[in-house]
Motif scaffolding. Structure first.
Motif, PDB file in Angstrom:
ATOM      1  N   ASN A 141       0.662  -1.148  -0.043  1.00 42.11           N
ATOM      2  CA  ASN A 141       0.105  -0.105  -0.132  1.00 42.11           C
ATOM      3  C   ASN A 141       0.900   1.121   0.096  1.00 42.11           C
ATOM      4  OD1 ASN A 141      -2.580  -1.082  -0.102  1.00 42.11           O
ATOM      5  ND2 ASN A 141      -2.807  -1.222   1.757  1.00 42.11           N
ATOM      6  N   LYS A 142       2.158   1.178   0.800  1.00 44.83           N
ATOM      7  CA  LYS A 142       2.821   2.445   0.577  1.00 44.83           C
ATOM      8  C   LYS A 142       3.425   2.642  -0.598  1.00 44.83           C
ATOM      9  CE  LYS A 142       7.089   4.304   3.055  1.00 44.83           C
ATOM     10  NZ  LYS A 142       7.828   4.053   4.120  1.00 44.83           N
ATOM     11  N   HIS A 143       3.973   1.662  -1.319  1.00 45.71           N
ATOM     12  CA  HIS A 143       4.807   1.918  -2.765  1.00 45.71           C
ATOM     13  C   HIS A 143       3.955   1.472  -3.951  1.00 45.71           C
ATOM     14  CE1 HIS A 143       8.546   2.076  -0.366  1.00 45.71           C
ATOM     15  NE2 HIS A 143       8.050   1.140   0.275  1.00 45.71           N
ATOM     16  N   LEU A 144       3.001   0.693  -3.980  1.00 46.37           N
ATOM     17  CA  LEU A 144       2.241   0.542  -5.204  1.00 46.37           C
ATOM     18  C   LEU A 144       0.859   0.758  -5.346  1.00 46.37           C
ATOM     19  CD1 LEU A 144       4.589  -3.130  -5.749  1.00 46.37           C
ATOM     20  CD2 LEU A 144       4.681  -0.837  -6.979  1.00 46.37           C
ATOM     21  N   GLN A 145       0.205   1.308  -4.366  1.00 49.28           N
ATOM     22  CA  GLN A 145      -1.122   1.584  -4.502  1.00 49.28           C
ATOM     23  C   GLN A 145      -1.255   2.911  -5.112  1.00 49.28           C
ATOM     24  OE1 GLN A 145      -3.741   1.984  -0.944  1.00 49.28           O
ATOM     25  NE2 GLN A 145      -5.258   1.069  -2.181  1.00 49.28           N
ATOM     26  N   ALA A 146      -2.136   3.189  -6.272  1.00 49.58           N
ATOM     27  CA  ALA A 146      -2.358   4.286  -6.763  1.00 49.58           C
ATOM     28  C   ALA A 146      -3.517   4.956  -6.087  1.00 49.58           C
ATOM     29  CB  ALA A 146      -3.083   4.129  -8.263  1.00 49.58           C
ATOM     30  N   THR A 147      -3.742   6.278  -6.473  1.00 49.46           N
ATOM     31  CA  THR A 147      -4.412   7.186  -5.612  1.00 49.46           C
ATOM     32  C   THR A 147      -6.129   7.106  -5.705  1.00 49.46           C
ATOM     33  OG1 THR A 147      -4.395   8.665  -7.488  1.00 49.46           O
ATOM     34  CG2 THR A 147      -2.861   9.477  -5.944  1.00 49.46           C
ATOM     35  N   ASP A 148      -6.282   6.152  -6.732  1.00 50.20           N
ATOM     36  CA  ASP A 148      -7.813   5.629  -7.165  1.00 50.20           C
ATOM     37  C   ASP A 148      -7.991   4.444  -6.394  1.00 50.20           C
ATOM     38  OD1 ASP A 148      -6.356   3.944  -8.561  1.00 50.20           O
ATOM     39  OD2 ASP A 148      -7.197   4.639 -10.576  1.00 50.20           O
ATOM     40  N   GLY A 149      -6.963   3.803  -5.556  1.00 47.63           N
ATOM     41  CA  GLY A 149      -7.159   2.590  -4.907  1.00 47.63           C
ATOM     42  C   GLY A 149      -7.058   1.671  -5.916  1.00 47.63           C
ATOM     43  N   LEU A 150      -6.485   1.389  -7.046  1.00 48.32           N
ATOM     44  CA  LEU A 150      -6.001   0.300  -7.692  1.00 48.32           C
ATOM     45  C   LEU A 150      -4.539   0.198  -7.239  1.00 48.32           C
ATOM     46  CD1 LEU A 150      -8.092   0.851 -11.063  1.00 48.32           C
ATOM     47  CD2 LEU A 150      -8.640  -0.467  -9.022  1.00 48.32           C
ATOM     48  N   TYR A 151      -3.968  -0.972  -7.970  1.00 47.29           N
ATOM     49  CA  TYR A 151      -2.526  -1.136  -7.914  1.00 47.29           C
ATOM     50  C   TYR A 151      -1.561  -1.199  -9.189  1.00 47.29           C
ATOM     51  CZ  TYR A 151      -3.718  -2.074  -3.226  1.00 47.29           C
ATOM     52  OH  TYR A 151      -4.357  -1.886  -1.835  1.00 47.29           O
ATOM     53  N   TYR A 152      -0.547  -0.255  -8.963  1.00 46.38           N
ATOM     54  CA  TYR A 152       0.725  -0.658 -10.017  1.00 46.38           C
ATOM     55  C   TYR A 152       1.315  -1.852  -9.935  1.00 46.38           C
ATOM     56  CZ  TYR A 152       0.013   4.747 -10.058  1.00 46.38           C
ATOM     57  OH  TYR A 152      -0.393   5.896 -10.249  1.00 46.38           O
ATOM     58  N   ASP A 153       2.137  -2.065 -11.133  1.00 46.92           N
ATOM     59  CA  ASP A 153       2.663  -3.609 -11.359  1.00 46.92           C
ATOM     60  C   ASP A 153       3.832  -3.756 -10.410  1.00 46.92           C
ATOM     61  OD1 ASP A 153       2.531  -6.073 -13.083  1.00 46.92           O
ATOM     62  OD2 ASP A 153       4.641  -5.166 -13.373  1.00 46.92           O
ATOM     63  N   ASN A 154       4.924  -2.832 -10.401  1.00 46.71           N
ATOM     64  CA  ASN A 154       6.104  -3.043  -9.502  1.00 46.71           C
ATOM     65  C   ASN A 154       6.872  -1.887  -9.582  1.00 46.71           C
ATOM     66  OD1 ASN A 154       8.398  -2.569 -11.555  1.00 46.71           O
ATOM     67  ND2 ASN A 154       6.856  -4.112 -12.804  1.00 46.71           N
ATOM     68  N   ILE A 155       7.883  -1.863  -8.647  1.00 50.12           N
ATOM     69  CA  ILE A 155       8.750  -0.809  -8.273  1.00 50.12           C
ATOM     70  C   ILE A 155      10.115  -1.536  -8.651  1.00 50.12           C
ATOM     71  CG2 ILE A 155       8.913  -1.720  -5.781  1.00 50.12           C
ATOM     72  CD1 ILE A 155       9.410   1.297  -5.233  1.00 50.12           C
ATOM     73  N   SER A 156      11.024  -0.753  -9.250  1.00 48.46           N
ATOM     74  CA  SER A 156      12.323  -0.898  -9.650  1.00 48.46           C
ATOM     75  C   SER A 156      13.128  -0.817  -8.348  1.00 48.46           C
ATOM     76  CB  SER A 156      13.001   0.039 -10.894  1.00 48.46           C
ATOM     77  OG  SER A 156      14.419  -0.129 -10.866  1.00 48.46           O
ATOM     78  N   ILE A 157      13.939  -1.750  -8.145  1.00 52.33           N
ATOM     79  CA  ILE A 157      14.928  -1.495  -6.878  1.00 52.33           C
ATOM     80  C   ILE A 157      15.949  -0.668  -7.147  1.00 52.33           C
ATOM     81  CG2 ILE A 157      16.476  -3.002  -5.327  1.00 52.33           C
ATOM     82  CD1 ILE A 157      13.448  -3.795  -5.359  1.00 52.33           C
ATOM     83  N   GLY A 158      16.603  -0.571  -8.106  1.00 52.49           N
ATOM     84  CA  GLY A 158      17.401   0.401  -8.409  1.00 52.49           C
ATOM     85  C   GLY A 158      17.182   1.804  -8.389  1.00 52.49           C
ATOM     86  N   THR A 159      16.157   2.102  -9.329  1.00 51.06           N
ATOM     87  CA  THR A 159      15.694   3.615  -9.556  1.00 51.06           C
ATOM     88  C   THR A 159      14.511   3.939  -8.464  1.00 51.06           C
ATOM     89  OG1 THR A 159      14.356   2.980 -11.192  1.00 51.06           O
ATOM     90  CG2 THR A 159      16.601   3.487 -11.783  1.00 51.06           C
ATOM     91  N   HIS A 160      13.714   3.004  -7.989  1.00 51.14           N
ATOM     92  CA  HIS A 160      12.509   3.076  -7.112  1.00 51.14           C
ATOM     93  C   HIS A 160      11.308   3.869  -8.352  1.00 51.14           C
ATOM     94  CE1 HIS A 160      14.246   3.588  -2.916  1.00 51.14           C
ATOM     95  NE2 HIS A 160      14.734   2.493  -3.532  1.00 51.14           N
ATOM     96  N   LYS A 161      11.743   3.615  -9.514  1.00 43.85           N
ATOM     97  CA  LYS A 161      10.630   4.020 -10.579  1.00 43.85           C
ATOM     98  C   LYS A 161       9.553   3.184 -10.532  1.00 43.85           C
ATOM     99  CE  LYS A 161       9.931   4.861 -15.565  1.00 43.85           C
ATOM    100  NZ  LYS A 161      10.545   4.858 -17.006  1.00 43.85           N
ATOM    101  N   ILE A 162       8.249   3.547 -10.578  1.00 42.10           N
ATOM    102  CA  ILE A 162       7.102   2.496 -10.317  1.00 42.10           C
ATOM    103  C   ILE A 162       6.457   2.255 -12.020  1.00 42.10           C
ATOM    104  CG2 ILE A 162       4.738   2.406  -9.690  1.00 42.10           C
ATOM    105  CD1 ILE A 162       6.603   2.680  -7.532  1.00 42.10           C
ATOM    106  N   ASP A 163       6.354   1.225 -12.242  1.00 40.71           N
ATOM    107  CA  ASP A 163       5.779   0.697 -13.581  1.00 40.71           C
ATOM    108  C   ASP A 163       4.320   0.849 -13.022  1.00 40.71           C
ATOM    109  OD1 ASP A 163       4.401  -0.777 -15.534  1.00 40.71           O
ATOM    110  OD2 ASP A 163       5.898  -2.376 -15.471  1.00 40.71           O
ATOM    111  N   GLN A 164       3.640   1.738 -13.903  1.00 43.20           N
ATOM    112  CA  GLN A 164       2.007   2.002 -13.319  1.00 43.20           C
ATOM    113  C   GLN A 164       1.105   1.306 -14.196  1.00 43.20           C
ATOM    114  OE1 GLN A 164       1.604   6.434 -13.520  1.00 43.20           O
ATOM    115  NE2 GLN A 164       3.348   6.777 -12.146  1.00 43.20           N
ATOM    116  N   ARG A 165       1.235   0.264 -14.784  1.00 45.03           N
ATOM    117  CA  ARG A 165       0.464  -0.699 -15.509  1.00 45.03           C
ATOM    118  C   ARG A 165      -0.322  -1.151 -14.400  1.00 45.03           C
ATOM    119  NH1 ARG A 165       4.210  -4.526 -19.070  1.00 45.03           N
ATOM    120  NH2 ARG A 165       5.305  -4.304 -16.990  1.00 45.03           N
ATOM    121  N   LYS A 166      -1.760  -1.095 -14.544  1.00 47.33           N
ATOM    122  CA  LYS A 166      -2.948  -1.785 -13.737  1.00 47.33           C
ATOM    123  C   LYS A 166      -3.453  -2.988 -14.256  1.00 47.33           C
ATOM    124  CE  LYS A 166      -3.785   2.972 -12.084  1.00 47.33           C
ATOM    125  NZ  LYS A 166      -4.890   3.971 -12.090  1.00 47.33           N
ATOM    126  N   TYR A 167      -3.205  -4.003 -13.571  1.00 49.38           N
ATOM    127  CA  TYR A 167      -3.880  -5.488 -14.047  1.00 49.38           C
ATOM    128  C   TYR A 167      -4.854  -5.656 -12.854  1.00 49.38           C
ATOM    129  CZ  TYR A 167       0.117  -5.573 -17.198  1.00 49.38           C
ATOM    130  OH  TYR A 167       1.104  -5.534 -18.132  1.00 49.38           O
TER     131      TYR A 167
END
Length: 359
Positions: A212-238
């Motif tokens: 919930n801290k790292h991968l939940q979007a503001t609309d309540g859905l969830y993003y796919d993953n977080i990059s360990i090196g850059t902390h970039k969020i892959d914002q695809r929603k499945y």
């Protein structure tokens, strides 16, 4: 013929039509199951193939992922029919993927007798969830023990990079994914319920808070993953990512009585209803949606509102009407086993639910 007889015949005819409509999913379940066994089972070898029509890159047998869907579908078929045997038959195939390499035993992505493969934490978790579902239904302690084994394997994926969470693939330290943490929470909660061991609950809360801290979007859905090196969020929603987190919220609510978990679940359910099902057809793969249906089915324990189930069933009917192939399989283009197993689970769950609910 007198009016009374005409009325009786019309009434019987109408009841027959209603009955047929109510059994639509059960009939489609039987047809799809037959088509899968005909098109995917490799006769005499105890394995399944990846695609109904061989593709250029296909190997001798399927990868593990499709079997993760097939084993859950088998559980739902047994629950619906009351007959045993299907689950164990599929699990015997999965056992051929068992890999006892350090640091902990688990299941490989490809069977060791055929060369083996990498190990994915989510593949193992999906199997563990199905095993614990089967344990709760049958009381077979072997299922429970195998679930504990998978839990031990999945916990080798945890470290403090990005503040915690589980990696997706063993040895690949590039990302931590909702799809390897959401089902991890579910497995931990199932084991907590089965054993009463608070350590499983503590794991579930730890993972839930991290996702919930790292991968939940503001609309309540969830993003796919977080990059360990850059902390970039892959914002695809499945759909399956939101599905596991929605069901995790319900499990935690039931275990703790904390109403915040239920409020979170309702928020996710409403957001997913709008994003994934408002168009009247599935937005992503059948198997992803099967995982979401697990959450919607679980939600029925706590609400009489059928809007989630009704919208989901409408999308399923659309798929059956527009995406069914002449050979009985589902989907346009090449038919893969993971997609068919997802629809098989959907149909089994809806067939079970249509005995009780009108949707």
């Amino acid at each position: 013929m007198n009016i009374a007889k005409v009325t009786l015949l019309l009434s019987c005819s109408l009841l027959s039509v209603v009955s047929m409509a109510q059994q639509r999913f059960a009939k489609e379940l039987q047809l799809l199951n037959t088509a899968i066994e005909q098109k995917f089972l490799i006769t005499g070898k105890g394995y399944y193939r990846e695609h109904a029509e061989k593709q250029k890159d296909d190997r001798a047998v399927s990868y593990l992922w499709p079997l993760c869907g097939l084993i859950q579908a088998a559980n739902e078929q047994e629950l619906f029919s009351g007959k045993r045997g299907t689950f164990n038959r599929v699990f015997k195939v999965i056992d051929k993927y068992y890999d006892d390499r350090p640091p902990a035993p688990g299941y490989a992505s490809y069977p060791p007798p055929h060369g083996g493969g990498d190990r994915f934490y989510d593949d193992n978790q999906w199997i563990g969830i199905a095993l614990l579902d089967a344990w709760s239904r049958t009381g077979d302690k072997d299922y429970l023990n195998k679930g504990k084994m998978i839990y031990r394997f999945m916990m080798t994926a945890w470290d403090t990079a990005t503040g915690g969470g589980l990696y997706w693939e063993e040895g690949n330290l590039k990302t931590k994914n909702t799809c390897s943490n959401g089902p991890g929470i579910l497995l931990a909660m199932q084991l907590h319920k089965a054993t009463g061991d608070k350590a499983f609950l503590d794991t579930a809360v730890l993972l839930y808070n991290w996702v919930n801290k790292h991968l939940q979007a503001t609309d309540g859905l969830y993003y796919d993953n977080i990059s360990i090196g850059t902390h970039k969020i892959d914002q695809r929603k499945y759909s399956y990512n939101t599905g596991t987190m929605l069901q995790s919220s319900l499990w935690l609510y039931e275990a703790t009585g904390n109403a915040e978990y239920f409020q979170n679940a309702k928020r996710m359910a409403d957001a997913s209803l709008h994003y994934f099902y408002s168009s009247g057809k599935f937005r992503d793969s059948y198997w992803f949606n099967a995982v979401m249906l697990r959450a919607y089915q679980h939600l029925l324990k706590h609400t009489e509102d059928l809007k989630y189930l009704q919208a989901f069933a409408a999308c399923t009917r659309h798929a059956l009407q527009h995406e069914k192939r002449a050979d009985g399989l589902m989907g346009k283009g090449k038919a893969d086993l993971v997609g068919q197993s997802g629809m098989l689970e959907i149909l089994a769950r809806l067939a079970f639910l249509e005995k009780k609910f009108k949707f």
